[in-house]
Write an enzyme that holds these catalytic residues in place. Structure first.
Site, PDB file in Angstrom:
ATOM      1  N   HIS B 318       0.865  -1.176   0.000  1.00  0.00           N
ATOM      2  CA  HIS B 318       0.000   0.000   0.000  1.00  0.00           C
ATOM      3  C   HIS B 318       0.901   1.224   0.000  1.00  0.00           C
ATOM      4  CE1 HIS B 318      -3.034   2.915   1.018  1.00  0.00           C
ATOM      5  NE2 HIS B 318      -3.967   1.981   0.945  1.00  0.00           N
ATOM      6  N   ARG B 338      -6.452  10.200  -0.029  1.00  0.00           N
ATOM      7  CA  ARG B 338      -6.210  10.707  -1.387  1.00  0.00           C
ATOM      8  C   ARG B 338      -7.519  10.861  -2.155  1.00  0.00           C
ATOM      9  NH1 ARG B 338      -2.914   6.436  -3.644  1.00  0.00           N
ATOM     10  NH2 ARG B 338      -3.205   5.393  -1.643  1.00  0.00           N
TER      11      ARG B 338
END
Ligand SMILES: Cc1cc2nc3c(=O)[nH]c(=O)nc-3n(C[C@H](O)[C@H](O)[C@H](O)COP(=O)(O)OP(=O)(O)OC[C@H]3O[C@@H](n4cnc5c(N)ncnc54)[C@H](O)[C@@H]3O)c2cc1C
Ligand code: SF4
Ligand code: SF4
Ligand code: FES
Lengths: 226, 532
Positions: B318, B338
């Site tokens: 990740h 994000r």
């Protein structure tokens, strides 16, 4: 962190260990030689497996925290509470009504709350536990649902409750009642399920499944993005 | 708490924020993406893998940690273990009490099967509980299962198995509706419309969520329902071996009571492996986001029974693991940060990648920025880049982070960092096992009567899973596995219980001079260390 960091003494169930300063209780216990079976689940503050009680020198207060999210302090005395027996009702959610009566029927002890605020004080998630029980007592399921939403069911509140209420079980019943019977179902979702069951997308999916890699790739890089 | 030097560097991020708010970093072309993966993704690092020597995948490359496990001998003394006293005799045995296993148990029970769910820790101590960001489903007007299909295939580098992706996208809305009907509190508008966002690699806003406790909300709801239905659960009792009969059909499992050290024999007409992933193997010495029990046990025991594995050479890192503070290094910063508009920024306050590229690409870009371009920020464990979280408050209004990302906010404020005001430092962390046991769209493995669902399975996501497709996968294939296993159990006739397959496997290992270690390992061993 182990290399240059200073060491502190902690007492795990009364026994002294030297561990690096600044690490979490969980990592410190492992450093001290423990290999958890109970008392450790997600290691990241989500599962509630690692409730820990502790005291620090010169402070009469009993403190609590999640072992995976609480830092060691010099001289602390700690013990984990990996399990605490709790009363839990079984129910058929679909058949229930989202009412005060339903809550009281399943958890009659809920009305015994003394307003002592111990649960709120102890909650490692910082939730207003007493308030969500108060809301439940008034039948305000929506408020109970929202105020208890971040509950990780660690059981620490129930361990302290003089009225023997299992707050987190009241919370999840309220949340499920709210999610099932009060929040309106998503219409676009129901519509899409119907369309899929009617086979509306079958042809398109079949075509994509048969498509070669190059063609797929072309389409992928040309797709428009919302 | 940041050091004074770090706080100095924050200024650069703050100064460039206004300019960056108007800036869209260009997306990678297909060619750029291939190049960046080849050069920087950990999967392609020299020496990180080796071919496994035995079993159905002999000759296939995979991380050393996986090969080590598959080349290990049994943990239980399979020659001495008596199989005549059966402790549990059931229709369907579900192994693993995460989201996939619990969904399977519910559906199997609904079909009328007698079900036992055996799990290693407590029911719900699982990766599912930790998922924050969301779950995908194409249920909005501007979206369709076909668009979802294309996104998933592209995300997986077009290596995904088509029939599995079809099942994934076509079942998705039905699965969300199932969860809704069980009282899962998805974030919704007052009229019931689901809130939905982008995730890395999505072309439509189809990420459904429950604040940033999406996995926890799904897990606790399913667990509560399993309790309501009276499904039998044994905790702290991992499966350490499958049982077979003379015909080589799966016939149950051997459980090991972690607390008493006893073995328990389960005879089952069908079994579902839902043991999740393998982050706790710390592939490439990486810290991980995964729960304590993510040690690939299911792969090990299924492999000995003859199941084939796929895509184990594709590990998901990740891109945004915590790089600072040190206490929580490797833990997850959800992609939703994000998704809500926070950009990735180097030490000079510049963007260097489109923030919502697929995970493999973003991870590679961060590694390049730090290792090659030396524009990372130094932290005790190495380096990281900024994730400019305060942008979220600028874009969506003050208080958004506390409201939409309470778990994230809590994770940082516990260590004195207010992510609504200060950017955070991130670096890739070991997150997800893209591959696993090969299944078909009925969730069947190659071993008769053995089903697999969730992170333990392989093929759905090809070489790279998109955010939100895993929570979806565990519900879609958990349900399919449970239903089909119960259906199949009605017609299964078992012979007598044996461990012949493991005896043969151990013997093969001995002949090759392997099998010095034992597996499954069940739990990682951090004694005397500070774990990642
Ligand atoms: C921090 C984090 C965040 C994530 N965020 C997202 C997200 O936003 N969206 C998304 O789609 N996905 C996300 N994922 C991925 C997703 O949550 C997991 O891939 C998925 O939940 C796996 O479900 P599962 O049921 O297959 O495995 P798990 O949920 O891990 O359950 C497996 C269970 O089996 C048990 N077990 C293991 N070995 C044995 C054994 N030998 N015998 C018996 N039981 C055993 C384990 O202890 C565990 O309880 C995230 C993952 C993590 C770790
Ligand atoms: S409300 Fe109770 S069970 Fe829930 S997190 Fe707080 S203390 Fe733990
Ligand atoms: S601890 Fe029990 S009695 Fe005290 S406020 Fe909380 S619920 Fe009420
Ligand atoms: S181990 Fe899960 S909350 Fe601490």
């Amino acid at each position: 962190m182990t290399g240059e960091s200073t060491m502190v003494s902690i007492y795990i169930m009364g026994k002294q260990y030297e561990v690096p300063d600044g690490v979490t209780i969980m990592k410190a216990m492992e450093f001290a030689g423990y290999r958890f079976i109970r008392g450790c689940g997600c290691r990241g503050g989500f599962c509630g497996a690692c409730g820990t009680v502790y005291r620090t020198p010169g402070n009469f207060r009993l403190k609590v925290g999640l072992a995976c999210a609480t830092m060691v302090e010099a001289g602390m005395h700690l013990a984990q509470i990996p399990f605490y027996p709790a009363n839990r009702a079984a129910y058929d959610l679909q058949a229930l009504a989202p009412t005060l009566g339903t809550l009281r029927q399943h958890y009659p002890e809920m009305t015994r709350c003394l307003g002592c605020n111990q649960c709120t004080r102890i909650c490692p998630q910082g939730l207003p536990v007493m308030d969500y029980i108060a809301a439940a007592q008034c039948g305000d399921l929506e408020k109970t649902a929202h105020q208890s939403f971040d509950c990780i069911m660690c059981g620490l509140c129930a361990s302290r409750c003089p009225a023997e209420i299992v707050q987190y079980n009241v919370g999840i019943l309220a949340r499920r009642l709210f999610g099932r019977h009060i929040a309106p179902p998503a219409r676009h979702l129901a519509q899409r399920v119907q369309d899929i069951e009617a086979g509306k997308f079958d042809d398109e999916l079949e075509r994509l499944m048969r498509m070669g890699r190059e063609e797929l790739q072309k389409r992928y890089y040309a797709r428009d993005i919302e | 708490m940041y050091t004074p030097e770090m706080l100095g560097l924050v200024k650069t991020v703050e100064q460039s924020r206004e300019r960056r708010l108007k800036e869209t970093f260009p997306r990678l072309t297909a060619e750029e993406k291939t190049n960046i993966l080849r050069s920087y993704h950990p999967d392609y690092m020299e020496g990180s893998m080796r071919p496994v020597m035995v079993g159905p995948n002999a000759g296939d490359s995979m991380p050393h940690a996986h090969a080590d496990l598959l080349e290990s001998r049994s943990l239980a003394d399979v020659d001495g273990l008596p199989l005549d006293k059966v402790d549990y005799d059931v229709d369907v045995l579900v192994i693993g009490g995460g989201g996939a296993g619990t969904a399977a148990a519910l559906l199997a029970a609904e079909e009328g099967a007698g079900v036992l769910l055996a799990t290693k820790l407590r029911h719900g101590d699982a990766n599912t509980m930790m998922a924050e960001g969301g779950i995908q489903a194409a249920d909005k007007e501007n979206d369709s299962p076909a668009i979802h299909y294309l996104d998933a295939m592209g995300g997986g580098g077009f290596t995904n198995i088509p029939e599995l992706v079809r099942a994934l996208v076509a079942d998705a809305p039905r699965c969300i509706q199932w969860l809704e009907s069980l009282g899962c509190m998805f974030s919704k508008d007052p009229d019931g419309t689901m809130n939905s966002n982008h995730g890395g690699g999505t072309s439509r806003k189809r990420m459904h969520f429950a604040h940033d406790y999406t996995g926890a909300e799904i897990m606790r709801t399913l667990r509560d329902e399993a309790r309501n239905r009276g499904i039998r659960v044994v905790e702290f009792s991992p499966a350490v071996e499958l049982l077979t009969d003379e015909l080589g059909q799966c016939a149950g499992a051997v459980l090991y009571n972690l607390e008493t050290g006893q073995y328990l024999i389960v005879r089952a007409k069908t079994a579902v492996i839902a043991t999740g992933g393998s982050g706790r193997l710390h592939i490439n010495d990486s810290p991980t986001t995964n729960h304590y029990g993510a040690t690939a046990d299911g792969l090990v025991i299924a492999y000995r029974a003859g199941a084939r594995l796929v895509f184990l050479d594709a590990t998901q890192f990740h891109p945004t693991g915590v790089a600072f503070p040190e206490q929580i290094v490797g833990q997850l910063v959800t992609e939703k940060v994000r998704g809500l508009g926070a950009q990735l920024v180097n030490i000079d306050g510049e963007q260097f990648i489109y923030p919502l590229e697929t995970r493999d690409a973003v991870s590679s870009a961060i590694i390049r920025e730090c290792r090659e371009r030396r524009k990372g920020i130094g932290v005790p464990s190495g380096y990281g880049v900024w994730l400019d979280s305060p942008m979220i408050e600028t874009i969506h209004g003050k208080g958004t982070i506390e409201k939409e990302l309470p778990a994230m906010f809590r994770q940082y404020i516990r260590f004195g960092i207010n992510m609504a005001e200060l950017p955070i430092i991130v670096y890739p962390t070991l997150h997800y096992q893209n591959g696993g046991i090969l299944i078909n769209d009925k969730a069947e493995s190659g071993v008769p009567n053995l089903y697999v669902a969730g992170e333990a399975s392989g093929g759905v996501h090809g070489r790279n899973r998109l955010m939100g497709n895993s929570l979806l996968d565990i519900i879609v294939f958990g349900r399919r596995a449970g239903k089909n296993a119960a259906e199949k159990a009605k017609s299964v006739r078992l012979g007598s219980l044996t461990l012949e397959h493991t005896k043969r496997f151990n013997e093969e290992l001995r002949q090759l001079g392997l099998g010095r270690r034992v597996a499954p390992i069940l739990l990682p061993d951090y004694r005397g260390k500070i774990s990642g």
